[in-house]
Design a protein around this motif. Structure first.
Motif, PDB file in Angstrom:
ATOM      1  N   GLY A  63     -35.368 -10.516  49.259  1.00  0.00           N
ATOM      2  CA  GLY A  63     -35.261  -9.204  48.646  1.00  0.00           C
ATOM      3  C   GLY A  63     -36.358  -9.047  47.615  1.00  0.00           C
ATOM      4  N   VAL A  64     -36.283  -7.976  46.838  1.00  0.00           N
ATOM      5  CA  VAL A  64     -37.281  -7.751  45.796  1.00  0.00           C
ATOM      6  C   VAL A  64     -37.321  -8.971  44.868  1.00  0.00           C
ATOM      7  CG1 VAL A  64     -37.945  -6.325  43.831  1.00  0.00           C
ATOM      8  CG2 VAL A  64     -36.972  -5.248  45.877  1.00  0.00           C
TER       9      VAL A  64
ATOM     10  N   ASN B 136     -41.908  -3.090  39.467  1.00  0.00           N
ATOM     11  CA  ASN B 136     -41.430  -4.406  39.892  1.00  0.00           C
ATOM     12  C   ASN B 136     -42.526  -5.453  39.761  1.00  0.00           C
ATOM     13  OD1 ASN B 136     -38.811  -3.595  40.468  1.00  0.00           O
ATOM     14  ND2 ASN B 136     -39.229  -3.230  42.634  1.00  0.00           N
ATOM     15  N   ALA B 137     -43.754  -5.069  40.130  1.00  0.00           N
ATOM     16  CA  ALA B 137     -44.867  -6.007  40.026  1.00  0.00           C
ATOM     17  C   ALA B 137     -45.078  -6.434  38.575  1.00  0.00           C
ATOM     18  CB  ALA B 137     -46.140  -5.381  40.593  1.00  0.00           C
TER      19      ALA B 137
ATOM     20  N   GLY C 149     -34.367  -2.044  43.639  1.00  0.00           N
ATOM     21  CA  GLY C 149     -34.434  -1.953  45.093  1.00  0.00           C
ATOM     22  C   GLY C 149     -34.449  -0.509  45.535  1.00  0.00           C
ATOM     23  N   GLU C 150     -34.852  -0.287  46.767  1.00  0.00           N
ATOM     24  CA  GLU C 150     -34.855   1.051  47.364  1.00  0.00           C
ATOM     25  C   GLU C 150     -34.959   0.893  48.873  1.00  0.00           C
ATOM     26  OE1 GLU C 150     -38.280   3.203  46.112  1.00  0.00           O
ATOM     27  OE2 GLU C 150     -39.695   1.915  47.177  1.00  0.00           O
ATOM     28  N   TRP C 151     -34.660   1.958  49.609  1.00  0.00           N
ATOM     29  CA  TRP C 151     -34.818   1.911  51.058  1.00  0.00           C
ATOM     30  C   TRP C 151     -36.313   2.002  51.369  1.00  0.00           C
ATOM     31  CZ3 TRP C 151     -32.089   0.571  55.170  1.00  0.00           C
ATOM     32  CH2 TRP C 151     -32.644   0.835  56.435  1.00  0.00           C
TER      33      TRP C 151
ATOM     34  N   ILE D 297     -42.358 -10.024  47.526  1.00  0.00           N
ATOM     35  CA  ILE D 297     -41.733  -8.778  47.969  1.00  0.00           C
ATOM     36  C   ILE D 297     -41.532  -7.872  46.758  1.00  0.00           C
ATOM     37  CG2 ILE D 297     -39.690  -7.725  49.013  1.00  0.00           C
ATOM     38  CD1 ILE D 297     -39.398 -10.207  50.738  1.00  0.00           C
ATOM     39  N   LEU D 298     -42.129  -6.682  46.808  1.00  0.00           N
ATOM     40  CA  LEU D 298     -42.107  -5.747  45.682  1.00  0.00           C
ATOM     41  C   LEU D 298     -41.197  -4.549  45.916  1.00  0.00           C
ATOM     42  CD1 LEU D 298     -45.905  -5.730  44.782  1.00  0.00           C
ATOM     43  CD2 LEU D 298     -44.057  -7.009  43.661  1.00  0.00           C
ATOM     44  N   ALA D 299     -40.861  -4.268  47.173  1.00  0.00           N
ATOM     45  CA  ALA D 299     -39.905  -3.201  47.478  1.00  0.00           C
ATOM     46  C   ALA D 299     -39.103  -3.624  48.697  1.00  0.00           C
ATOM     47  CB  ALA D 299     -40.610  -1.873  47.748  1.00  0.00           C
ATOM     48  N   ASP D 300     -37.801  -3.443  48.614  1.00  0.00           N
ATOM     49  CA  ASP D 300     -36.905  -3.782  49.716  1.00  0.00           C
ATOM     50  C   ASP D 300     -35.561  -3.124  49.427  1.00  0.00           C
ATOM     51  OD1 ASP D 300     -36.116  -5.011  52.122  1.00  0.00           O
ATOM     52  OD2 ASP D 300     -35.255  -6.723  51.063  1.00  0.00           O
ATOM     53  N   ASN D 301     -34.696  -3.115  50.429  1.00  0.00           N
ATOM     54  CA  ASN D 301     -33.368  -2.518  50.255  1.00  0.00           C
ATOM     55  C   ASN D 301     -32.544  -3.263  49.210  1.00  0.00           C
ATOM     56  OD1 ASN D 301     -34.471  -1.473  52.542  1.00  0.00           O
ATOM     57  ND2 ASN D 301     -32.730  -1.855  53.869  1.00  0.00           N
ATOM     58  N   ARG D 302     -32.818  -4.553  49.061  1.00  0.00           N
ATOM     59  CA  ARG D 302     -32.014  -5.388  48.175  1.00  0.00           C
ATOM     60  C   ARG D 302     -32.912  -6.116  47.181  1.00  0.00           C
ATOM     61  NH1 ARG D 302     -28.493  -9.249  51.785  1.00  0.00           N
ATOM     62  NH2 ARG D 302     -30.562 -10.116  52.158  1.00  0.00           N
TER      63      ARG D 302
END
Length: 285
Positions: free
Chosen positions: A278-279, A65-66, A41-43, A25-30
């Motif tokens: 999460g991320v 993030n990657a 994190g981001e929406w 997971i590379l983008a998530d709210n948490r």
């Protein structure tokens, strides 16, 4: 999986393609609690699934993030789950790190989209045109399932025998109207332990998506990861869904638009399957 010339699928119910696929997971709210420091994190949502980048998040956090996770963005394919900006706005940043990838999406991904008037009416659609993306990648629009990598299927438009709520409005030549997000799709990954479904937002409905993934692949879904859009459901509706899910899944990594109430219910009622993600979360599929 075989596909005929009309771009519909012909399930051959072959034995699953067996190989280890890493999902990150590379983008998530948490950001996952166990993740390295420095992740953002981001929406929005994005995940690397083998050689496929599924969604791109809202901002430019995916490449950073990657890199921090030691996973450079060298994906050969990008699959867009649907046209909302929290899944597509990061496409520009992702394409800057990719070498002539193929972008798979439903034709409706490019349509203008807005919040409902009572929510302010702001534009929430993909900020890029098809032509702009086609200058930097090969664009493949599809409504039927497509095998985008060995054993990884982009499901295309998902039938909805079980009702789901419309979200926002869409604009076309007839003006603005309620938007059921027909372009919503997911990934179905064939593994030795059954089918893994990766969701972007789940606008098509979790049950609809799981059942269609099983129809397309001829396998049984045992893992679900990603956004479920259960944030839009009341507690009774979430409990009804869990009644159906109970005993079906080995692993359920609910992310993005699941919501705190649904997370609590899922954790309480599916304790053996539910995982907080999460991320930075990685799964071996």
């Amino acid at each position: 999986m075989a596909y005929d010339r009309t771009d519909t699928f012909v399930p051959d119910h072959h034995a699953p393609w067996v190989a280890m696929v890493t999902l990150t997971i590379l983008a998530d709210n948490r950001v996952a609690v166990s993740s390295p420091r420095g992740l953002h994190g981001e929406w929005g949502f994005a995940a690397r699934v083998g050689d496929v980048l599924f969604d791109t998040g809202y901002g430019g956090v995916v490449p950073e993030n990657a890199a921090r996770l030691g996973h450079p963005l060298d994906a050969e394919a990008v699959v867009l789950s649907h046209g909302h900006d929290d899944h597509t706005r990061g496409l520009d940043a992702a394409l800057a790190h990719l070498d002539d990838p193929t972008v798979y999406c439903h034709p409706d991904v490019w349509r203008p989209r807005y919040r409902a008037p009572e929510d302010g009416g702001a534009h929430i659609g993909c900020p890029y045109t098809r032509a702009a993306v086609a200058d930097r990648a090969t664009v493949v629009e599809h409504e039927a399932p497509v095998e985008v990598a060995d054993g990884v299927h982009a499901l295309g438009e998902i039938p909805r025998p079980h009702p789901d709520a419309a979200v926002g409005v869409v604009e076309d030549t007839d003006g603005r109207r309620p938007d059921p997000v027909p372009d919503d799709q997911a990934l179905a990954v064939e593994t030795a332990d059954g089918i893994a479904v990766v969701l972007g937002c789940g606008h098509a409905g979790l049950r609809n998506t799981v059942e269609y993934a099983e129809t397309v692949t001829g396998g049984t879904v045992r893992t679900v990861v990603g956004g479920t859009h259960l944030v839009a459901r009341d507690e009774e509706e979430v409990h009804e869904l869990v009644d159906w899910l109970d005993g079906r899944l080995d692993r359920f990594g609910a992310a993005h638009c699941t919501g705190s109430t649904a997370r609590r219910i899922l954790a309480e009622r599916l304790p053996d399957a539910f995982q907080s993600v999460g991320v930075g979360t990685e799964f071996e599929l």
